[in-house]
Design a protein around this motif. Sequence first.
Motif, PDB file in Angstrom:
ATOM      1  N   THR A 107     -39.196 -14.133  26.068  1.00  0.00           N
ATOM      2  CA  THR A 107     -38.409 -14.136  26.934  1.00  0.00           C
ATOM      3  C   THR A 107     -36.758 -13.952  26.246  1.00  0.00           C
ATOM      4  O   THR A 107     -37.160 -14.971  25.423  1.00  0.00           O
ATOM      5  CB  THR A 107     -38.609 -15.009  27.838  1.00  0.00           C
ATOM      6  N   GLN A 145     -38.628 -10.114  29.605  1.00  0.00           N
ATOM      7  CA  GLN A 145     -39.441  -9.793  29.202  1.00  0.00           C
ATOM      8  C   GLN A 145     -39.941  -8.957  28.065  1.00  0.00           C
ATOM      9  O   GLN A 145     -40.048  -7.948  28.996  1.00  0.00           O
ATOM     10  CB  GLN A 145     -40.639 -10.645  30.311  1.00  0.00           C
ATOM     11  N   LEU A 171     -34.028 -15.341  27.699  1.00  0.00           N
ATOM     12  CA  LEU A 171     -32.800 -15.992  28.605  1.00  0.00           C
ATOM     13  C   LEU A 171     -31.007 -15.850  28.799  1.00  0.00           C
ATOM     14  O   LEU A 171     -30.910 -16.005  27.221  1.00  0.00           O
ATOM     15  CB  LEU A 171     -33.488 -17.233  28.301  1.00  0.00           C
ATOM     16  N   ARG A 212     -30.594 -11.883  35.103  1.00  0.00           N
ATOM     17  CA  ARG A 212     -32.416 -11.991  34.933  1.00  0.00           C
ATOM     18  C   ARG A 212     -33.472 -12.104  33.464  1.00  0.00           C
ATOM     19  O   ARG A 212     -32.782 -11.644  32.409  1.00  0.00           O
ATOM     20  CB  ARG A 212     -33.114 -10.713  35.206  1.00  0.00           C
ATOM     21  N   ALA A 213     -34.295 -12.923  33.215  1.00  0.00           N
ATOM     22  CA  ALA A 213     -34.696 -12.876  32.002  1.00  0.00           C
ATOM     23  C   ALA A 213     -35.035 -11.706  31.659  1.00  0.00           C
ATOM     24  O   ALA A 213     -35.656 -10.608  32.673  1.00  0.00           O
ATOM     25  CB  ALA A 213     -35.822 -13.868  31.751  1.00  0.00           C
ATOM     26  N   LYS A 255     -42.090  -6.820  26.003  1.00  0.00           N
ATOM     27  CA  LYS A 255     -43.699  -6.215  26.352  1.00  0.00           C
ATOM     28  C   LYS A 255     -44.811  -5.991  24.827  1.00  0.00           C
ATOM     29  O   LYS A 255     -44.184  -5.235  23.951  1.00  0.00           O
ATOM     30  CB  LYS A 255     -43.601  -5.024  27.463  1.00  0.00           C
ATOM     31  N   ASP A 291     -42.116 -17.338  23.501  1.00  0.00           N
ATOM     32  CA  ASP A 291     -42.704 -16.714  24.434  1.00  0.00           C
ATOM     33  C   ASP A 291     -42.754 -14.747  25.179  1.00  0.00           C
ATOM     34  O   ASP A 291     -42.727 -14.613  26.191  1.00  0.00           O
ATOM     35  CB  ASP A 291     -42.512 -17.352  25.800  1.00  0.00           C
ATOM     36  N   HIS A 320     -38.261 -21.899  27.487  1.00  0.00           N
ATOM     37  CA  HIS A 320     -39.086 -21.793  26.801  1.00  0.00           C
ATOM     38  C   HIS A 320     -40.238 -21.830  26.208  1.00  0.00           C
ATOM     39  O   HIS A 320     -40.899 -23.464  25.951  1.00  0.00           O
ATOM     40  CB  HIS A 320     -38.901 -20.986  24.936  1.00  0.00           C
ATOM     41  N   GLY A 347     -33.691 -16.565  22.863  1.00  0.00           N
ATOM     42  CA  GLY A 347     -35.076 -16.140  22.730  1.00  0.00           C
ATOM     43  C   GLY A 347     -35.977 -16.556  21.794  1.00  0.00           C
ATOM     44  O   GLY A 347     -36.873 -18.021  20.855  1.00  0.00           O
TER      45      GLY A 347
END
Length: 215
Positions: free
Chosen positions: A155, A177, A157, A174-175, A179, A153, A117, A150
Amino acid sequence: MIRASEPIDLCRETCAARPVLGGLCRSTDRRPAGACFAPPQHRCVHPAAQLWSGGDAGTSWSSKPLSFGRLPMQNVTSAQWLPPRASGGEQLIVAGTDDGQLYVFKGLAAVKAIAAHRPGPKQIMSDGHPAHNGVRGLRAAKGGSVLLSGGADGTVLQWDTSDGSIQEARFAGRAVQLKSPFGPGDRNVPAVRALDYSTDLDRIVVGTSNCDVCE
């Protein structure tokens, strides 16, 4: 039960400054383990990382020093055991650091660092020194075949740990993200501060720097 002040006092025997409790996790043999770290700029007489193990009754505790080996010493912000995939196999410890990397400990020594990250902005910690948020959450999921991380950023993973190891850029999904709650125009994506995984619901729950809980 051991009060929080007791392990802190034990850490002070090896560190010249107030230590930072980086992570607590439980191994697959159900024995608790913890690590105590001092910031890199503080002078430590002995290794600043300790691996704690408790007896079967949970009343007697002992520690062994963890070594960063050839890797730079980092603030550790989270930790998680990786269960072995074969009977009698060796367990690994994955530690999240404040610069966004994952340190992999084999036995009592760090053997490699994995880019994970972005470190995020620096913040003032409780002991007054500045540090990045880095990797604030680690959790084994799906029977240990997936490791969730976590970061600052925003995100999450999903690492493929199905063989009991973790490799650079090897993911199981998938990552995710996060918001900003203020819309797509806001660049201040909330940082991950904690995460957990529900086996029954197959859901990831994330706590953020905005004091929100996301599912």
